[in-house]
Enzyme design. Structure first.
Site, PDB file in Angstrom:
ATOM      1  N   THR A   1      11.323  76.561  51.499  1.00 46.63           N
ATOM      2  CA  THR A   1      10.872  75.381  50.789  1.00 46.63           C
ATOM      3  C   THR A   1      10.153  74.511  51.812  1.00 46.63           C
ATOM      4  O   THR A   1      10.346  74.664  53.019  1.00 46.63           O
ATOM      5  CB  THR A   1      12.029  74.554  50.188  1.00 46.63           C
ATOM      6  OG1 THR A   1      12.804  74.009  51.264  1.00 46.63           O
ATOM      7  CG2 THR A   1      12.919  75.392  49.295  1.00 46.63           C
TER       8      THR A   1
ATOM      9  N   TYR B   1      -7.802  72.273  38.542  1.00 44.81           N
ATOM     10  CA  TYR B   1      -7.407  73.654  38.272  1.00 44.81           C
ATOM     11  C   TYR B   1      -8.071  74.562  39.285  1.00 44.81           C
ATOM     12  O   TYR B   1      -9.277  74.509  39.477  1.00 44.81           O
ATOM     13  CB  TYR B   1      -7.815  74.074  36.854  1.00 44.81           C
ATOM     14  CG  TYR B   1      -6.576  74.367  36.047  1.00 44.81           C
ATOM     15  CD1 TYR B   1      -5.803  75.487  36.346  1.00 44.81           C
ATOM     16  CD2 TYR B   1      -6.144  73.518  35.049  1.00 44.81           C
ATOM     17  CE1 TYR B   1      -4.641  75.747  35.665  1.00 44.81           C
ATOM     18  CE2 TYR B   1      -4.979  73.766  34.353  1.00 44.81           C
ATOM     19  CZ  TYR B   1      -4.216  74.888  34.667  1.00 44.81           C
ATOM     20  OH  TYR B   1      -3.058  75.125  33.995  1.00 44.81           O
TER      21      TYR B   1
ATOM     22  N   LYS C   1      12.902  70.577  52.395  1.00 46.90           N
ATOM     23  CA  LYS C   1      14.247  70.373  52.947  1.00 46.90           C
ATOM     24  C   LYS C   1      14.099  69.903  54.403  1.00 46.90           C
ATOM     25  O   LYS C   1      13.528  68.840  54.618  1.00 46.90           O
ATOM     26  CB  LYS C   1      15.082  71.638  52.755  1.00 46.90           C
ATOM     27  CG  LYS C   1      15.321  71.921  51.260  1.00 46.90           C
ATOM     28  CD  LYS C   1      16.160  73.154  50.980  1.00 46.90           C
ATOM     29  CE  LYS C   1      16.298  73.373  49.469  1.00 46.90           C
ATOM     30  NZ  LYS C   1      16.985  74.636  49.146  1.00 46.90           N
TER      31      LYS C   1
ATOM     32  N   ARG D   1       7.955  68.560  47.679  1.00 42.80           N
ATOM     33  CA  ARG D   1       8.705  69.626  47.022  1.00 42.80           C
ATOM     34  C   ARG D   1       7.773  70.801  46.836  1.00 42.80           C
ATOM     35  O   ARG D   1       6.679  70.662  46.310  1.00 42.80           O
ATOM     36  CB  ARG D   1       9.192  69.193  45.636  1.00 42.80           C
ATOM     37  CG  ARG D   1      10.031  67.956  45.588  1.00 42.80           C
ATOM     38  CD  ARG D   1      10.835  67.918  44.314  1.00 42.80           C
ATOM     39  NE  ARG D   1      11.917  68.876  44.424  1.00 42.80           N
ATOM     40  CZ  ARG D   1      13.007  68.668  45.159  1.00 42.80           C
ATOM     41  NH1 ARG D   1      13.165  67.556  45.833  1.00 42.80           N
ATOM     42  NH2 ARG D   1      13.950  69.584  45.230  1.00 42.80           N
TER      43      ARG D   1
ATOM     44  N   GLU E   1      -6.993  78.176  39.851  1.00 44.05           N
ATOM     45  CA  GLU E   1      -6.375  79.509  39.818  1.00 44.05           C
ATOM     46  C   GLU E   1      -7.145  80.450  40.729  1.00 44.05           C
ATOM     47  O   GLU E   1      -8.373  80.456  40.741  1.00 44.05           O
ATOM     48  CB  GLU E   1      -6.380  80.050  38.387  1.00 44.05           C
ATOM     49  CG  GLU E   1      -5.293  79.426  37.545  1.00 44.05           C
ATOM     50  CD  GLU E   1      -5.236  80.021  36.144  1.00 44.05           C
ATOM     51  OE1 GLU E   1      -6.212  80.657  35.719  1.00 44.05           O
ATOM     52  OE2 GLU E   1      -4.212  79.826  35.473  1.00 44.05           O
TER      53      GLU E   1
ATOM     54  N   ASP F   1      15.327  84.223  53.760  1.00 41.01           N
ATOM     55  CA  ASP F   1      15.114  83.020  52.951  1.00 41.01           C
ATOM     56  C   ASP F   1      15.504  81.823  53.815  1.00 41.01           C
ATOM     57  O   ASP F   1      16.678  81.487  53.948  1.00 41.01           O
ATOM     58  CB  ASP F   1      15.951  83.082  51.675  1.00 41.01           C
ATOM     59  CG  ASP F   1      15.705  81.879  50.766  1.00 41.01           C
ATOM     60  OD1 ASP F   1      15.036  80.921  51.222  1.00 41.01           O
ATOM     61  OD2 ASP F   1      16.181  81.896  49.615  1.00 41.01           O
TER      62      ASP F   1
HETATM   63  C1  LIG Z   1      16.929  75.406  48.033  1.00 42.98           C
HETATM   64  C2  LIG Z   1      16.906  76.889  48.131  1.00 42.98           C
HETATM   65  C3  LIG Z   1      16.092  77.662  47.309  1.00 42.98           C
HETATM   66  C4  LIG Z   1      15.363  77.106  46.104  1.00 42.98           C
HETATM   67  O1  LIG Z   1      14.479  76.115  46.315  1.00 42.98           O
HETATM   68  P1  LIG Z   1      13.997  75.231  45.047  1.00 42.98           P
HETATM   69  O2  LIG Z   1      12.796  74.546  45.584  1.00 42.98           O
HETATM   70  O3  LIG Z   1      15.129  74.342  44.695  1.00 42.98           O
HETATM   71  O4  LIG Z   1      13.661  76.168  43.947  1.00 42.98           O
HETATM   72  C5  LIG Z   1      16.048  79.028  47.519  1.00 42.98           C
HETATM   73  N1  LIG Z   1      16.777  79.602  48.480  1.00 42.98           N
HETATM   74  C6  LIG Z   1      17.599  78.898  49.276  1.00 42.98           C
HETATM   75  C7  LIG Z   1      18.367  79.593  50.326  1.00 42.98           C
HETATM   76  C8  LIG Z   1      17.695  77.517  49.121  1.00 42.98           C
HETATM   77  O5  LIG Z   1      18.522  76.834  49.903  1.00 42.98           O
END
Ligand SMILES: *Cc1c(COP(=O)(O)O)cnc(C)c1O
Length: 435
Positions: free
Chosen positions: A232, A60, A235, A241, A62, A206
């Site tokens: 993220t 933990y 990806k 993750r 925080e 994003d």
């Molecule tokens: C995949 C994705 C997310 C969310 O990611 P998670 O880890 O699945 O919550 C947010 N924005 C975009 C553009 C994405 O492609």
């Protein structure tokens, strides 16, 4: 093995929980035996998996390094500092928060940092390639804020920058958001910056999907233009993750507070350590080569699929992802997805811009090439993969003939991936190394 590291220990899992051990082996086999073309997926390295399966999962912590609410954080502090420093170096960012549990959590925090409930927020429409967290009615983003969706142009299927400007002037949103899940082209950050400046809005990129391509310098970085970038780490970036938020120093406090204590509790320190490993890997020349090859693969695959009669939305791709309009084939995206899965080709149905078909059976599919690039495939192999996809898409599942065709394709897929296996048998990490 006599090692000081109390890490992934296959034998003890197999003994303690044979049911879960079997499931893990089943999944490993599924990963190895299929063509993984889901655009958001990838194969993490053994080193990333080792960090994920470590005792840092217990802690933990925080708060932030040096300012924790719990004792005993001297080692996890080092892990988080290293992760943040590496991410700053990798992307040239002034500030990075590496605690977000996922891309959606990073986005929730970013809304919280810059907007109040009901504020107008502009983003690419979900049906034109945006994400659930960009203002969908079924998501907090559409429920708690006022979404102002912009779209792509009908003729080019590229972002309609004129519409972005007009909507921005009309609604004066607090935030202008760009980036998406099914937009295959480069984004003109310069225009977005100009528009954001004109109305004094926060420009938020994003980069969840394409941050790995930015890390590998295969596509331009949004960092010089954006006030804040979310991503993220799992990806194209090929880490565990998780999520991350990069911003200018002036926003560092607002972002950090919006992550903890506003929207998260204890950070996942094992995941943060794994992010640090991934950032180190992403700084290598090998990773840059992977990122470039991912992009060339996607271009080659889109072209190969066009040659089979599909239509590439926007005419192709600049990134790792391509959206194909199946209208010319007479097959909908949902059937295509199911048929391909039956042939061990994993891809997803996807709407095309201005789709006239319902969301459950849209006109298109989406393919991504990050995972197959990780396992070593190059553009020269995309023709064969494209032909396999096209054969599967038009094979009628359920009929005797169709099922036989799909079984044939599955066999050929098996051959193709066996030449460049993900998580090869015999690798030290592999749980079935000894079998
Ligand atoms: C995949 C994705 C997310 C969310 O990611 P998670 O880890 O699945 O919550 C947010 N924005 C975009 C553009 C994405 O492609």
């Amino acid at each position: 093995m006599n090692t000081p590291f109390w890490g992934p220990d296959w034998e003890s899992l197999e003994q303690a929980d044979p049911a879960i051990a079997d499931i893990l082996l089943g999944e490993l086999g599924r990963l190895r035996d299929g063509l993984q073309l889901i655009a958001s997926e990838n194969f993490t390295s053994p080193a990333v998996l080792a960090a994920l399966g470590s005792t840092l999962a217990n802690k933990y912590a925080e708060g932030y390094p040096g300012r924790r609410f719990y004792p005993g954080c001297e080692f996890v502090d080092q892990a988080e500092n290293l992760a943040a420093e590496r991410a700053k170096d990798l992307f040239g960012a002034e500030h990075v928060n590496v605690q977000s549990h996922s891309g959606s959590s990073a986005n929730l925090a970013t809304y919280a940092a810059f907007a109040q409930p009901d504020d107008p927020v502009m983003a690419l429409s979900l049906s034109h390639g945006g994400h659930l967290t960009h203002g969908s009615r079924v998501n907090f983003s559409g429920r708690w804020f006022t979404p102002i969706p912009y779209r792509v142009r009908r003729d080019t299927e590229l972002i309609d920058y004129d519409e972005v400007r007009d909507l921005a002037r009309l609604h004066r949103p607090r935030i202008i958001l760009c980036g998406g899940t099914a937009y295959s082209r480069l984004i003109d950050y310069r225009i977005f910056r100009e528009i954001a400046d004109e109305i004094d809005a926060i420009l938020w990129v994003d980069a969840a999907h394409f941050m790995g391509l930015v890390a590998g310098q295969a596509i331009p970085s949004p960092l010089p233009y954006a006030d804040v970038v979310t991503a993220t780490t799992h990806k194209t970036l090929r880490g565990p993750r998780g999520g991350m938020i990069l911003c200018r120093d002036e926003h560092a406090k607002a972002i950090d507070r919006a992550v903890f204590p506003f929207s998260q509790g204890g950070p996942m320190m094992h995941s943060i350590a794994a992010k640090a490993v991934a950032f180190k890997e992403a700084a290598s020349e090998e990773f840059a080569e992977y990122a470039r090859r991912t992009v060339s693969n996607a271009g080659a695959l889109a072209k190969a699929l066009e040659e089979t009669g599909m239509r590439a939305v926007t005419g192709g791709t600049d990134t790792h992802v391509a959206v194909l309009d199946l209208t010319p084939t007479g097959v909908n995206g949902a059937d295509a997805e199911r048929r391909c899965a039956a042939a061990r080709i994993l891809l997803t149905k996807n709407a095309i811009p201005f789709d006239t078909m319902p969301p459950r059976t849209p006109s298109g599919i989406r393919v991504g090439t990050a995972a197959i690039a990780t396992q070593g495939f190059g553009p020269g192999e995309m023709d064969r993969i494209g032909r396999l996809i096209a054969r599967a898409v038009t094979a009628e599942r359920g009929t005797k003939r169709g099922n036989a065709v799909l079984a044939d394709i599955a066999d050929e897929v098996g051959e193709v991936v066996a030449a460049k296996p993900a998580y090869a048998r015999g690798e030290a990490w592999s749980p079935d190394a000894s079998r």
